[in-house]
Write a protein that holds these residues in place. Structure first.
Motif, mmCIF file in Angstrom:
data_model
loop_
_atom_site.group_PDB
_atom_site.id
_atom_site.type_symbol
_atom_site.label_atom_id
_atom_site.label_comp_id
_atom_site.label_asym_id
_atom_site.label_seq_id
_atom_site.Cartn_x
_atom_site.Cartn_y
_atom_site.Cartn_z
ATOM 1 N N LYS A 284 0.837 -1.203 0.000
ATOM 2 C CA LYS A 284 0.000 0.000 0.000
ATOM 3 C C LYS A 284 0.876 1.259 0.000
ATOM 4 O O LYS A 284 0.633 2.186 -0.767
ATOM 5 N N TYR A 285 1.895 1.263 0.841
ATOM 6 C CA TYR A 285 2.796 2.409 0.906
ATOM 7 C C TYR A 285 3.496 2.622 -0.439
ATOM 8 O O TYR A 285 3.571 3.746 -0.945
ATOM 9 N N ALA A 286 4.007 1.539 -1.011
ATOM 10 C CA ALA A 286 4.698 1.638 -2.302
ATOM 11 C C ALA A 286 3.763 2.164 -3.382
ATOM 12 O O ALA A 286 4.154 3.007 -4.194
ATOM 13 N N HIS A 287 2.545 1.681 -3.388
ATOM 14 C CA HIS A 287 1.572 2.134 -4.387
ATOM 15 C C HIS A 287 1.265 3.628 -4.207
ATOM 16 O O HIS A 287 1.290 4.390 -5.178
ATOM 17 N N GLU A 288 0.991 4.039 -2.988
ATOM 18 C CA GLU A 288 0.632 5.432 -2.712
ATOM 19 C C GLU A 288 1.771 6.407 -3.025
ATOM 20 O O GLU A 288 1.533 7.540 -3.417
ATOM 21 N N HIS A 289 3.010 5.956 -2.851
ATOM 22 C CA HIS A 289 4.165 6.837 -3.024
ATOM 23 C C HIS A 289 4.957 6.543 -4.300
ATOM 24 O O HIS A 289 6.023 7.123 -4.500
ATOM 25 N N ARG A 290 4.410 5.636 -5.108
ATOM 26 C CA ARG A 290 4.968 5.310 -6.429
ATOM 27 C C ARG A 290 6.398 4.785 -6.376
ATOM 28 O O ARG A 290 7.277 5.237 -7.110
ATOM 29 N N TYR A 291 6.604 3.828 -5.471
ATOM 30 C CA TYR A 291 7.903 3.182 -5.337
ATOM 31 C C TYR A 291 7.914 1.832 -6.037
ATOM 32 O O TYR A 291 6.887 1.146 -6.095
ATOM 33 N N VAL A 292 9.079 1.435 -6.513
ATOM 34 C CA VAL A 292 9.362 0.060 -6.905
ATOM 35 C C VAL A 292 9.866 -0.609 -5.625
ATOM 36 O O VAL A 292 10.673 -0.030 -4.893
ATOM 37 N N ILE A 293 9.395 -1.819 -5.329
ATOM 38 C CA ILE A 293 9.841 -2.526 -4.134
ATOM 39 C C ILE A 293 11.046 -3.393 -4.487
ATOM 40 O O ILE A 293 11.002 -4.173 -5.430
ATOM 41 N N LEU A 294 12.106 -3.261 -3.709
ATOM 42 C CA LEU A 294 13.290 -4.105 -3.828
ATOM 43 C C LEU A 294 13.249 -5.093 -2.671
ATOM 44 O O LEU A 294 13.253 -4.686 -1.504
ATOM 45 N N THR A 295 13.201 -6.395 -2.989
ATOM 46 C CA THR A 295 12.995 -7.382 -1.935
ATOM 47 C C THR A 295 13.634 -8.734 -2.224
ATOM 48 O O THR A 295 13.896 -9.072 -3.374
ATOM 49 N N HIS A 296 13.807 -9.469 -1.159
ATOM 50 C CA HIS A 296 14.256 -10.862 -1.191
ATOM 51 C C HIS A 296 13.093 -11.757 -0.744
ATOM 52 O O HIS A 296 13.206 -12.964 -0.679
ATOM 53 N N ASP A 297 11.964 -11.155 -0.425
ATOM 54 C CA ASP A 297 10.768 -11.835 0.089
ATOM 55 C C ASP A 297 9.920 -12.335 -1.072
ATOM 56 O O ASP A 297 9.322 -11.535 -1.798
ATOM 57 N N ASP A 298 9.832 -13.651 -1.230
ATOM 58 C CA ASP A 298 9.091 -14.193 -2.371
ATOM 59 C C ASP A 298 7.576 -14.040 -2.243
ATOM 60 O O ASP A 298 6.850 -14.307 -3.193
ATOM 61 N N ASP A 299 7.087 -13.565 -1.108
ATOM 62 C CA ASP A 299 5.644 -13.252 -1.007
ATOM 63 C C ASP A 299 5.257 -12.192 -2.037
ATOM 64 O O ASP A 299 4.138 -12.197 -2.547
ATOM 65 N N PHE A 300 6.185 -11.290 -2.351
ATOM 66 C CA PHE A 300 5.886 -10.228 -3.310
ATOM 67 C C PHE A 300 5.805 -10.731 -4.750
ATOM 68 O O PHE A 300 5.475 -9.977 -5.650
ATOM 69 N N LEU A 301 6.077 -12.002 -4.953
ATOM 70 C CA LEU A 301 5.893 -12.590 -6.278
ATOM 71 C C LEU A 301 4.431 -12.976 -6.494
ATOM 72 O O LEU A 301 4.008 -13.215 -7.621
ATOM 73 N N LEU A 302 3.655 -13.017 -5.421
ATOM 74 C CA LEU A 302 2.230 -13.360 -5.493
ATOM 75 C C LEU A 302 1.416 -12.127 -5.865
ATOM 76 O O LEU A 302 1.630 -11.045 -5.315
ATOM 77 N N PRO A 303 0.472 -12.272 -6.781
ATOM 78 C CA PRO A 303 -0.310 -11.108 -7.243
ATOM 79 C C PRO A 303 -1.032 -10.348 -6.129
ATOM 80 O O PRO A 303 -1.144 -9.128 -6.202
ATOM 81 N N GLU A 304 -1.497 -11.031 -5.098
ATOM 82 C CA GLU A 304 -2.242 -10.317 -4.055
ATOM 83 C C GLU A 304 -1.373 -9.356 -3.252
ATOM 84 O O GLU A 304 -1.886 -8.452 -2.599
ATOM 85 N N TYR A 305 -0.058 -9.522 -3.273
ATOM 86 C CA TYR A 305 0.821 -8.609 -2.551
ATOM 87 C C TYR A 305 1.397 -7.522 -3.425
ATOM 88 O O TYR A 305 1.711 -6.442 -2.964
#
Length: 112
Positions: free
Chosen positions: A44-65
């Motif tokens: 939500k924060y990334a979307h609101e502030h127009r950030y690209v997320i840099l991560t090692h967390d594979d949860d962010f590979l799931l569409p719901e996240y």
């Protein structure tokens, strides 16, 4: 002009510092949200502030996240902070406009 990059908590704050030194608007999640923020809050924060997320967390590979947020993902946890920053820099050189990024960019594919 550099990218806006939100560095997830599983990545060293040094990566954000290095990216800022290279002209990106990079912030570590601990400087943006409270420690231990859940993935939905981060998205939500990334979307609101127009950030690209840099991560090692594979949860962010799931569409719901990730929703409509671009993700820089790396699976190799042996990369140093500088190697991660180098790979992000390589992507930004080849894709100067973040709106042209695919949903997920695997940084393991951007070896220099």
């Amino acid at each position: 002009m550099g990218y806006r990059i939100l560095v997830d908590e599983n990545t060293s704050p040094r990566v954000a510092e290095t990216l800022r030194g290279r002209g990106h608007d990079a912030i570590h999640i601990h400087d943006a949200l409270k420690e231990g923020a859940d993935d939905r809050s981060i998205s939500k924060y990334a979307h609101e502030h127009r950030y690209v997320i840099l991560t090692h967390d594979d949860d962010f590979l799931l569409p719901e996240y990730r929703k409509d947020i671009a993700i820089f993902y790396y699976s190799d946890d042996t990369l140093t902070s500088y190697e991660i920053a180098d790979r992000v820099d390589q992507v930004t050189q080849y894709v100067p406009d973040p709106s042209n990024l695919p949903a997920i960019t695997n940084l393991g594919e951007w070896e220099g």
